[in-house]
Design an enzyme around this catalytic site. Sequence first.
Site, mmCIF file in Angstrom:
data_model
loop_
_atom_site.group_PDB
_atom_site.id
_atom_site.type_symbol
_atom_site.label_atom_id
_atom_site.label_comp_id
_atom_site.label_asym_id
_atom_site.label_seq_id
_atom_site.Cartn_x
_atom_site.Cartn_y
_atom_site.Cartn_z
ATOM 1 C CB CYS A 95 -0.901 0.050 1.238
ATOM 2 S SG CYS A 95 -2.043 -1.318 1.384
ATOM 3 C CG HIS A 113 -5.896 0.008 2.748
ATOM 4 N ND1 HIS A 113 -7.076 0.100 2.042
ATOM 5 C CD2 HIS A 113 -5.321 -1.179 2.387
ATOM 6 C CE1 HIS A 113 -7.203 -0.975 1.276
ATOM 7 N NE2 HIS A 113 -6.162 -1.764 1.475
ATOM 8 C CG HIS A 115 -8.441 -5.205 3.739
ATOM 9 N ND1 HIS A 115 -7.442 -6.146 3.722
ATOM 10 C CD2 HIS A 115 -8.033 -4.226 2.897
ATOM 11 C CE1 HIS A 115 -6.465 -5.767 2.910
ATOM 12 N NE2 HIS A 115 -6.798 -4.595 2.398
ATOM 13 C CD GLU A 138 -26.504 14.038 13.135
ATOM 14 O OE1 GLU A 138 -25.823 14.804 13.835
ATOM 15 O OE2 GLU A 138 -27.494 14.415 12.473
ATOM 16 C CG HIS A 188 -8.979 -4.135 -1.880
ATOM 17 N ND1 HIS A 188 -7.860 -4.364 -2.642
ATOM 18 C CD2 HIS A 188 -8.517 -3.776 -0.651
ATOM 19 C CE1 HIS A 188 -6.775 -4.171 -1.899
ATOM 20 N NE2 HIS A 188 -7.155 -3.800 -0.691
ATOM 21 C CB SER A 367 -36.353 22.010 -6.295
ATOM 22 O OG SER A 367 -37.489 21.977 -7.135
ATOM 23 C CB SER A 368 -41.216 24.189 -4.841
ATOM 24 O OG SER A 368 -41.251 24.390 -6.243
ATOM 25 C CE LYS A 401 -36.955 27.357 -3.951
ATOM 26 N NZ LYS A 401 -36.814 27.075 -5.395
ATOM 27 C CG ASP A 427 -37.358 31.160 -11.099
ATOM 28 O OD1 ASP A 427 -37.006 30.564 -10.055
ATOM 29 O OD2 ASP A 427 -38.430 30.920 -11.678
#
Length: 468
Positions: A95, A113, A115, A138, A188, A367-368, A401, A427
């Site tokens: 490694c 690293h 496994h 969370e 791996h 977004s709504s 929003k 917008d």
Amino acid sequence: MMAASSTTPPAVNGVKMATTSQAYLESNQVKETKELISELCRQFYNLGWVSGTGGSVQKERMVPEDMYVLSPNGSILSSPLSKPYPHKPPKCSDCAPLFLKAYDMRNAGAVIHSHGMESCLVTMINPLSKEFRITHMEMIKGIQGHGYYDELVVPIIENTAHERELTESLAEAMEAYPKTTAVLVRNHGIYVWGDSWISAKTQAECYHYLFDAAIKLHQLKLSHHDVALFWTLKGPQLLFHLLPISFFRMPRDNVGRHLSATYETAETQDDIKLLRSQVQNDLEQGIAGAMPIPSNDAGKEEVIAALVANVEAMIRADRKITALKQLQGHIWKTGFQNHDLEGVVFDDVPEALEKWHALGIKVYIYSSGSRLAQRLLFGKTHYGDLRKYLCGFFDTTLGNKKETRSYIEISDSVGVDNPSDILFVTDVYQEAVAAKAAGLEVIISIRPGNGPLPDNHGFKTIKSFSEI
């Protein structure tokens, strides 16, 4: 397997150090670093991350004398002594080149690293996927630069017979994902890095927790995906209005057809139950356009007709309510599955998203539209799957929003030092006012179908993302 930093290059088992002098190699700083790695390897063994051997060493029995010290270019500065049978002769871990690559490309202070079983299985859920994605968990907050509402994205590279052969793939993944602090290796394990051993250890624990959660979610056939949109110039960022207004109106024409085709399904019956509750509340409050929905005994056609009339009224009033958005998401899901729908974004959007992604800029959606609908939309656009450029997701379950508190909540969740580190592009004038009141930077995007802006509104405007 652990590679921790004592200061700056060279390295003990990948440990970065400042000089190659014998006095330094025998210093307390190097000794303490070796002792720390021994202690951590015992902990990692008990967690199931490092079972078996690596470098011919039993990790739970590792002692400081078992470690190599390497220079930044990978040459060996100090080697451990061989132990009598049944111990095998020590060898430097395969490694090491990967640890050094993380130090070089990420200025890491420590690399872990593992496994761990979770890190292997999570790459096997979808054998063709090149990424692991999860959001609204969370423990995402424990990953550097991420908040609860962010989508965590970890690249997956393919395994090879020898670990050193993974070095270039690891480097390519780090270059392609400038925000990541980990890379998964299919079947791996995982490489995790941080600016200190504490940061690397904490993140490794969080990654394994999230992998375990994703595996359990998959077993339970649950989804962790959500969608929304954002953008900034400095850190976590806000952005909106990628889509022609007409796209959001598509489901209106499909309501009756969708309800009729899926009426008996549990999903649609749940949608109807939610709509009944909303309409009953609207009737009690005297909301214009609300009309009673008959019981199921009245027959499928009468129920659907009343539902369609109510949905039409809700859409005309531009109401941002869960009952409507949930139905919208399910209509879109059916449409995308049947290849009747395709996401349509403005032509300047894909290039901008790709550019920001390459620069390490975080992109979110607020977004709504329902989360399900947004995920489907950005996953199947006429420019392909754009979700790879999106880092986190918000919708109106967070808040309206046009309310300032929604943007305060978002600022707290994405981990910026100041709300002004966030640029909100919208917008809608009322949204711009609310975001500005929360301390965000704001730009108004002028697109076809926009409502008129008041005179002297005071906001910067753009007509294309290329202007940002």
